[in-house]
Write an enzyme that holds these catalytic residues in place. Sequence first.
Site, PDB file in Angstrom:
ATOM      1  N   GLY A 127       0.785  -1.235   0.000  1.00  0.00           N
ATOM      2  CA  GLY A 127       0.000   0.000   0.000  1.00  0.00           C
ATOM      3  C   GLY A 127       0.815   1.282   0.000  1.00  0.00           C
ATOM      4  N   ASP A 131      -3.741   2.457  12.024  1.00  0.00           N
ATOM      5  CA  ASP A 131      -5.067   2.299  12.615  1.00  0.00           C
ATOM      6  C   ASP A 131      -4.877   1.999  14.107  1.00  0.00           C
ATOM      7  OD1 ASP A 131      -7.762   1.917  12.912  1.00  0.00           O
ATOM      8  OD2 ASP A 131      -7.852   0.011  11.855  1.00  0.00           O
ATOM      9  N   LYS A 180      -5.853   6.860  11.829  1.00  0.00           N
ATOM     10  CA  LYS A 180      -7.198   6.778  12.425  1.00  0.00           C
ATOM     11  C   LYS A 180      -7.011   6.697  13.933  1.00  0.00           C
ATOM     12  CE  LYS A 180      -8.892   3.353   9.748  1.00  0.00           C
ATOM     13  NZ  LYS A 180      -9.854   2.517   8.998  1.00  0.00           N
TER      14      LYS A 180
END
Length: 200
Positions: free
Chosen positions: A58, A117, A145
């Site tokens: 990613g 996260d 997040k």
Amino acid sequence: MEPTPTATVEEAQAELRRGLGRTLLTEEEIRTRISELAAEISRDYAGLNPLLVGVLKGVVFFMSDLLRTITIPVSVDFMAISRYDPSRKTRGAVRLIKDLDETIEGRHLIFVEDIVDTGLTLNYLVRILRARGPASIEVCTLFSKPEHRLTTLPIRYTGFELPDRFVVGFGLDYREAYRHLPYLAELRPEALQLNAPDRL
Ligand code: IMP
């Protein structure tokens, strides 16, 4: 009758589009923020020839934009991991399937992430790298997040803080789909529920 190849491609694209919710960040907004991060890194690491370390896959979108806008000499290296079942006690533990090519002892490392996260993956990898004796390690993530965070590892550079939603695009995938989108969008909750993900 067999569908024509063109219809199949269109159907597949329509199916993907149906899963997408609203756009959270446009391509321009993301690129502008990456330039700002690159300017900060260029200023903070002048003369230190840092090694930017990313985890495949990613991060490649963010990494390539970051590298192209950093103005000081840097090196780059990648790791690849596979995750254990996140529901087990090993949550956050990963298996290295590609290690770094470079020796990092005495180097200034910037660990580059696409999204943090819970922070468990990051925590685990940074611990492995720290044991190899780099001069320093800082973390740079494009997306964060914070509501889900389970660790206290400091993040030196953050591109954007996001709400607690599953997002895709700009390198982030849902079961390998949507990575290629040049912007960041929410994945509609129905799309997640229909295909209960095994890696969330
Ligand atoms: P953490 O260990 O919980 O911080 O998980 C980090 C990894 O989970 C990231 O590297 C992503 O692969 C994945 N991930 C977490 N949130 C999202 C999301 O919203 N979209 C896509 N992947 C995500």
